[in-house]
Design a protein around this motif. Structure first.
Motif, PDB file in Angstrom:
ATOM      1  N   GLY A  77       0.925  -1.295  -0.402  1.00  0.00           N
ATOM      2  CA  GLY A  77      -0.380  -0.061   0.442  1.00  0.00           C
ATOM      3  C   GLY A  77       0.602   0.900   0.026  1.00  0.00           C
ATOM      4  N   LEU A  78       1.806   1.374   0.937  1.00  0.00           N
ATOM      5  CA  LEU A  78       2.734   2.503   0.743  1.00  0.00           C
ATOM      6  C   LEU A  78       3.786   2.472  -0.802  1.00  0.00           C
ATOM      7  N   SER A  79       3.877   1.468  -1.144  1.00  0.00           N
ATOM      8  CA  SER A  79       4.445   1.081  -2.301  1.00  0.00           C
ATOM      9  C   SER A  79       3.403   2.345  -4.061  1.00  0.00           C
ATOM     10  N   LEU A  80       2.656   1.489  -3.507  1.00  0.00           N
ATOM     11  CA  LEU A  80       0.924   2.518  -4.425  1.00  0.00           C
ATOM     12  C   LEU A  80       0.727   3.869  -4.119  1.00  0.00           C
ATOM     13  N   LEU A  81       0.967   4.192  -2.611  1.00  0.00           N
ATOM     14  CA  LEU A  81       1.141   5.734  -2.314  1.00  0.00           C
ATOM     15  C   LEU A  81       2.538   6.211  -2.924  1.00  0.00           C
ATOM     16  N   ALA A  82       3.291   5.694  -2.662  1.00  0.00           N
ATOM     17  CA  ALA A  82       4.558   6.406  -3.442  1.00  0.00           C
ATOM     18  C   ALA A  82       4.465   6.536  -4.748  1.00  0.00           C
ATOM     19  N   GLY A  83       4.121   5.712  -5.409  1.00  0.00           N
ATOM     20  CA  GLY A  83       3.658   6.189  -7.054  1.00  0.00           C
ATOM     21  C   GLY A  83       2.743   6.943  -7.115  1.00  0.00           C
ATOM     22  N   ALA A  84       1.796   7.336  -6.274  1.00  0.00           N
ATOM     23  CA  ALA A  84       0.935   8.603  -6.559  1.00  0.00           C
ATOM     24  C   ALA A  84       1.597   9.983  -6.412  1.00  0.00           C
ATOM     25  N   ALA A  85       2.292   9.425  -4.862  1.00  0.00           N
ATOM     26  CA  ALA A  85       2.963  11.082  -5.194  1.00  0.00           C
ATOM     27  C   ALA A  85       4.145  11.884  -6.485  1.00  0.00           C
ATOM     28  N   LEU A  86       4.949  10.185  -6.926  1.00  0.00           N
ATOM     29  CA  LEU A  86       6.078  10.783  -7.524  1.00  0.00           C
ATOM     30  C   LEU A  86       4.825  10.868  -9.211  1.00  0.00           C
ATOM     31  N   ARG A  87       4.107  10.479  -9.067  1.00  0.00           N
ATOM     32  CA  ARG A  87       2.936  10.784 -10.664  1.00  0.00           C
ATOM     33  C   ARG A  87       2.779  12.335 -10.251  1.00  0.00           C
ATOM     34  N   TRP A  88       2.078  12.793  -8.985  1.00  0.00           N
ATOM     35  CA  TRP A  88       1.937  13.873  -9.025  1.00  0.00           C
ATOM     36  C   TRP A  88       3.183  15.297  -8.994  1.00  0.00           C
ATOM     37  N   ALA A  89       4.187  15.049  -8.578  1.00  0.00           N
ATOM     38  CA  ALA A  89       5.188  15.610  -8.246  1.00  0.00           C
ATOM     39  C   ALA A  89       6.532  16.267  -9.295  1.00  0.00           C
ATOM     40  N   LEU A  90       6.834  14.697 -10.203  1.00  0.00           N
ATOM     41  CA  LEU A  90       7.090  14.351 -11.423  1.00  0.00           C
ATOM     42  C   LEU A  90       7.040  15.065 -12.861  1.00  0.00           C
ATOM     43  N   PRO A  91       6.971  15.184 -13.196  1.00  0.00           N
ATOM     44  CA  PRO A  91       6.794  15.863 -15.139  1.00  0.00           C
ATOM     45  C   PRO A  91       6.852  14.696 -15.196  1.00  0.00           C
ATOM     46  N   SER A  92       7.369  14.141 -15.477  1.00  0.00           N
ATOM     47  CA  SER A  92       7.789  12.776 -16.602  1.00  0.00           C
ATOM     48  C   SER A  92       7.969  11.731 -15.264  1.00  0.00           C
ATOM     49  N   VAL A  93       7.661  10.750 -15.418  1.00  0.00           N
ATOM     50  CA  VAL A  93       7.686   9.298 -15.294  1.00  0.00           C
ATOM     51  C   VAL A  93       7.767   7.994 -15.996  1.00  0.00           C
ATOM     52  N   GLY A  94       8.189   8.110 -16.823  1.00  0.00           N
ATOM     53  CA  GLY A  94       8.371   6.866 -17.301  1.00  0.00           C
ATOM     54  C   GLY A  94       6.689   6.705 -17.770  1.00  0.00           C
ATOM     55  N   MET A  95       6.990   5.132 -17.591  1.00  0.00           N
ATOM     56  CA  MET A  95       6.034   4.104 -17.955  1.00  0.00           C
ATOM     57  C   MET A  95       4.915   3.648 -16.259  1.00  0.00           C
ATOM     58  N   LEU A  96       5.013   4.735 -15.619  1.00  0.00           N
ATOM     59  CA  LEU A  96       4.109   4.329 -14.586  1.00  0.00           C
ATOM     60  C   LEU A  96       3.573   5.583 -14.375  1.00  0.00           C
ATOM     61  N   ALA A  97       2.557   6.230 -15.623  1.00  0.00           N
ATOM     62  CA  ALA A  97       2.041   7.236 -16.604  1.00  0.00           C
ATOM     63  C   ALA A  97       1.741   5.946 -17.371  1.00  0.00           C
ATOM     64  N   VAL A  98       0.061   5.914 -17.061  1.00  0.00           N
ATOM     65  CA  VAL A  98      -0.755   5.109 -17.611  1.00  0.00           C
ATOM     66  C   VAL A  98      -2.047   5.373 -18.107  1.00  0.00           C
ATOM     67  N   ARG A  99      -2.050   7.034 -17.185  1.00  0.00           N
ATOM     68  CA  ARG A  99      -4.276   7.560 -17.962  1.00  0.00           C
ATOM     69  C   ARG A  99      -3.220   8.758 -18.039  1.00  0.00           C
ATOM     70  N   SER A 100      -4.107   9.767 -17.798  1.00  0.00           N
ATOM     71  CA  SER A 100      -4.281  10.830 -17.295  1.00  0.00           C
ATOM     72  C   SER A 100      -3.449  11.365 -15.842  1.00  0.00           C
ATOM     73  N   ARG A 101      -3.248  12.649 -15.731  1.00  0.00           N
ATOM     74  CA  ARG A 101      -2.050  12.586 -14.218  1.00  0.00           C
ATOM     75  C   ARG A 101      -3.591  12.156 -13.496  1.00  0.00           C
ATOM     76  N   PHE A 102      -4.300  12.429 -13.364  1.00  0.00           N
ATOM     77  CA  PHE A 102      -5.694  12.940 -11.968  1.00  0.00           C
ATOM     78  C   PHE A 102      -5.815  11.409 -12.431  1.00  0.00           C
ATOM     79  N   THR A 103      -6.655  10.323 -13.324  1.00  0.00           N
ATOM     80  CA  THR A 103      -6.581   9.301 -13.309  1.00  0.00           C
ATOM     81  C   THR A 103      -5.666   8.252 -12.783  1.00  0.00           C
ATOM     82  N   ASP A 104      -3.944   8.913 -13.051  1.00  0.00           N
ATOM     83  CA  ASP A 104      -3.784   7.678 -11.948  1.00  0.00           C
ATOM     84  C   ASP A 104      -2.940   8.388 -10.163  1.00  0.00           C
ATOM     85  N   LEU A 105      -3.175   9.667 -10.685  1.00  0.00           N
ATOM     86  CA  LEU A 105      -3.315   9.281  -9.214  1.00  0.00           C
ATOM     87  C   LEU A 105      -3.911   9.208  -7.880  1.00  0.00           C
ATOM     88  N   ALA A 106      -5.868   9.086  -8.851  1.00  0.00           N
ATOM     89  CA  ALA A 106      -6.603   8.976  -8.015  1.00  0.00           C
ATOM     90  C   ALA A 106      -6.844   7.060  -7.540  1.00  0.00           C
TER      91      ALA A 106
END
Length: 142
Positions: A77-106
């Motif tokens: 669970g903490l790893s997934l929360l870290a993924g949300a934080a990375l997706r929010w904080a970084l402009p480019s996250v490579g393949m961690l970006a799956v859909r739109s930023r909002f959808t990935d964060l949610a």
């Protein structure tokens, strides 16, 4: 539509309008889906956000397999929360970006939060106690 010839003999169709085509032949890269590091770095270095999240999830699943269920699921669970934080904080996250930023964060945020809360409620000796969830479980298990 006219086609422009390239030096290797391939042709690329030219669009005459800025509107999306009626027939889609490819998918657009999600926003933020560019490399997390420049092209001069190795492939793993360019995808470090995804590898960080996947490494945490893999370690958590290993702990679950080794009978440390609460700590392992908490790490997932903490790893997934870290993924949300990375997706929010970084402009480019490579393949961690799956859909739109909002959808990935949610998605990463909600799933990570739910897994963390459920891992802290697991029996025996739960770390937290949420009464209405106990009522739901007792009502459905009867």
């Amino acid at each position: 539509m006219p086609a422009e010839a390239h030096s290797d003999g391939a042709s690329e169709p030219q669009r005459s309008s800025r509107r999306f085509p009626t027939l889609t032949r490819d998918t657009a890269r999600p926003e933020g889906g560019g490399r997390a590091a420049s092209g001069e770095h190795s492939a793993p270095a360019r995808q470090w956000p995804l590898l960080t999240v996947m490494g945490g999830v893999a370690l958590g699943l290993l702990l679950v397999a080794l009978d440390a269920f609460r700590i392992g699921s908490l790490l997932v669970g903490l790893s997934l929360l870290a993924g949300a934080a990375l997706r929010w904080a970084l402009p480019s996250v490579g393949m961690l970006a799956v859909r739109s930023r909002f959808t990935d964060l949610a998605t990463y945020g909600v799933l990570g939060f739910v897994i963390v809360v459920l891992s802290m409620m697991v029996q025996p000796k739960p770390w937290i106690h949420v009464p209405f969830l106990d009522d739901i479980v007792h009502f459905t298990v009867r």
